[in-house]
Design a protein around this motif. Sequence first.
Motif, PDB file in Angstrom:
ATOM      1  N   ALA A   1     -63.484  27.869  -6.367  1.00 31.55           N
ATOM      2  CA  ALA A   1     -62.266  27.083  -6.180  1.00 31.55           C
ATOM      3  C   ALA A   1     -62.261  25.822  -7.036  1.00 31.55           C
ATOM      4  CB  ALA A   1     -62.114  26.711  -4.707  1.00 31.55           C
ATOM      5  N   GLY A   2     -63.304  25.628  -7.852  1.00 30.87           N
ATOM      6  CA  GLY A   2     -63.330  24.524  -8.803  1.00 30.87           C
ATOM      7  C   GLY A   2     -64.177  23.332  -8.420  1.00 30.87           C
ATOM      8  N   ALA A   3     -64.910  23.406  -7.320  1.00 29.28           N
ATOM      9  CA  ALA A   3     -65.727  22.279  -6.877  1.00 29.28           C
ATOM     10  C   ALA A   3     -67.034  22.207  -7.665  1.00 29.28           C
ATOM     11  CB  ALA A   3     -66.026  22.390  -5.389  1.00 29.28           C
ATOM     12  N   THR A   4     -67.585  21.009  -7.774  1.00 27.07           N
ATOM     13  CA  THR A   4     -68.929  20.835  -8.329  1.00 27.07           C
ATOM     14  C   THR A   4     -69.948  21.037  -7.210  1.00 27.07           C
ATOM     15  OG1 THR A   4     -69.028  18.480  -7.792  1.00 27.07           O
ATOM     16  CG2 THR A   4     -68.021  19.095  -9.910  1.00 27.07           C
ATOM     17  N   PRO A   5     -71.225  21.256  -7.549  1.00 29.08           N
ATOM     18  CA  PRO A   5     -72.240  21.354  -6.499  1.00 29.08           C
ATOM     19  C   PRO A   5     -72.267  20.130  -5.585  1.00 29.08           C
ATOM     20  CG  PRO A   5     -73.126  22.172  -8.558  1.00 29.08           C
ATOM     21  CD  PRO A   5     -71.790  21.581  -8.881  1.00 29.08           C
TER      22      PRO A   5
ATOM     23  N   LYS B   1     -65.350  35.820   6.963  1.00 27.27           N
ATOM     24  CA  LYS B   1     -64.036  36.064   6.350  1.00 27.27           C
ATOM     25  C   LYS B   1     -64.165  36.008   4.830  1.00 27.27           C
ATOM     26  CE  LYS B   1     -59.274  34.342   6.337  1.00 27.27           C
ATOM     27  NZ  LYS B   1     -58.355  33.283   6.847  1.00 27.27           N
ATOM     28  N   PRO B   2     -63.813  37.101   4.132  1.00 30.09           N
ATOM     29  CA  PRO B   2     -63.857  37.076   2.663  1.00 30.09           C
ATOM     30  C   PRO B   2     -62.980  35.965   2.098  1.00 30.09           C
ATOM     31  CG  PRO B   2     -63.656  39.320   3.456  1.00 30.09           C
ATOM     32  CD  PRO B   2     -63.465  38.432   4.655  1.00 30.09           C
ATOM     33  N   GLY B   3     -63.499  35.283   1.075  1.00 26.49           N
ATOM     34  CA  GLY B   3     -62.752  34.219   0.416  1.00 26.49           C
ATOM     35  C   GLY B   3     -62.814  32.875   1.109  1.00 26.49           C
ATOM     36  N   ARG B   4     -63.534  32.786   2.209  1.00 22.66           N
ATOM     37  CA  ARG B   4     -63.603  31.508   2.934  1.00 22.66           C
ATOM     38  C   ARG B   4     -64.462  30.502   2.165  1.00 22.66           C
ATOM     39  NH1 ARG B   4     -65.218  32.341   8.817  1.00 22.66           N
ATOM     40  NH2 ARG B   4     -62.978  32.232   9.302  1.00 22.66           N
TER      41      ARG B   4
ATOM     42  N   PHE C   1     -62.603  23.545  -0.317  1.00 19.52           N
ATOM     43  CA  PHE C   1     -61.714  23.618  -1.474  1.00 19.52           C
ATOM     44  C   PHE C   1     -60.915  24.924  -1.469  1.00 19.52           C
ATOM     45  CE2 PHE C   1     -65.112  20.715  -2.320  1.00 19.52           C
ATOM     46  CZ  PHE C   1     -64.438  19.619  -2.828  1.00 19.52           C
ATOM     47  N   ALA C   2     -59.706  24.852  -2.005  1.00 20.13           N
ATOM     48  CA  ALA C   2     -58.792  25.988  -1.921  1.00 20.13           C
ATOM     49  C   ALA C   2     -58.342  26.453  -3.306  1.00 20.13           C
ATOM     50  CB  ALA C   2     -57.573  25.618  -1.080  1.00 20.13           C
ATOM     51  N   ARG C   3     -58.117  27.747  -3.387  1.00 19.94           N
ATOM     52  CA  ARG C   3     -57.490  28.366  -4.557  1.00 19.94           C
ATOM     53  C   ARG C   3     -56.713  29.563  -4.024  1.00 19.94           C
ATOM     54  NH1 ARG C   3     -61.037  30.486  -9.717  1.00 19.94           N
ATOM     55  NH2 ARG C   3     -59.339  31.327 -10.976  1.00 19.94           N
ATOM     56  N   PRO C   4     -55.601  29.286  -3.350  1.00 24.93           N
ATOM     57  CA  PRO C   4     -54.907  30.333  -2.586  1.00 24.93           C
ATOM     58  C   PRO C   4     -54.516  31.544  -3.418  1.00 24.93           C
ATOM     59  CG  PRO C   4     -54.016  28.156  -2.071  1.00 24.93           C
ATOM     60  CD  PRO C   4     -54.940  27.970  -3.236  1.00 24.93           C
ATOM     61  N   GLN C   5     -54.171  31.336  -4.679  1.00 30.68           N
ATOM     62  CA  GLN C   5     -53.752  32.456  -5.519  1.00 30.68           C
ATOM     63  C   GLN C   5     -54.877  33.455  -5.739  1.00 30.68           C
ATOM     64  OE1 GLN C   5     -54.194  29.326  -6.411  1.00 30.68           O
ATOM     65  NE2 GLN C   5     -54.874  29.094  -8.545  1.00 30.68           N
ATOM     66  N   SER C   6     -56.114  33.029  -5.502  1.00 31.04           N
ATOM     67  CA  SER C   6     -57.267  33.918  -5.627  1.00 31.04           C
ATOM     68  C   SER C   6     -57.854  34.279  -4.258  1.00 31.04           C
ATOM     69  CB  SER C   6     -58.350  33.259  -6.486  1.00 31.04           C
ATOM     70  OG  SER C   6     -57.868  32.998  -7.789  1.00 31.04           O
ATOM     71  N   GLY C   7     -57.149  33.927  -3.209  1.00 30.18           N
ATOM     72  CA  GLY C   7     -57.623  34.271  -1.865  1.00 30.18           C
ATOM     73  C   GLY C   7     -58.705  33.361  -1.330  1.00 30.18           C
TER      74      GLY C   7
END
Length: 200
Positions: free
Chosen positions: A93-97, A50-53, A57-63
Amino acid sequence: MMNEIAPLLLCFGDSNTWGFDPRGGRYPAALCWPQQLAQRLDRPLQLEGKPGRTLWFARPQSGLEPGFEDWQRCLRARPADLVLALGINDLAAGATPQQCQQALERYLQVWQALAPSSALTLIAPAPLGRLTTGWQTLFAGQQQASQELGELWLTTAREWHIPCYQTDNLFCPGADGLHWTEEFHAQLARELASMHKPPQ
């Protein structure tokens, strides 16, 4: 006498499992690594790309949406073999490694709880290349962070005693810097198949 049913192969991932073509659109299924792997192993395939999966972590505005609930649903069906190919989108989505690695651990914990008899193989996130404009905005300077994920995945795989595929130093993504070429899909399928086949 009933015919023996071949054990199910589940491939769970993001747009590179779904078959996103870096030039735009979607590759034909036969060109994508899950279908090629299933064919090499002579196994029925359950494709869960699924693209964007993301892992967590989530960033819904970017899918960008986590796949954890879908992962649990798939595990409850107890497929014979699992290939998990997630993690790069968590950076977007903004997570660190390190947070990506912690999210991976959650996936492994629920695998052990729900489907411990299912054999699991990891695909470590491939490092980002030279991103085109839209992907540059999405990943916002995470190229260096993307290069750290492979070793973190290998460390986790060793701790859990599961196989992990990691791209080599010659890896080069497709034209958009994120999605994989036809040639890499084929290479990945070959190498995963060799990892799955028992030694002679």
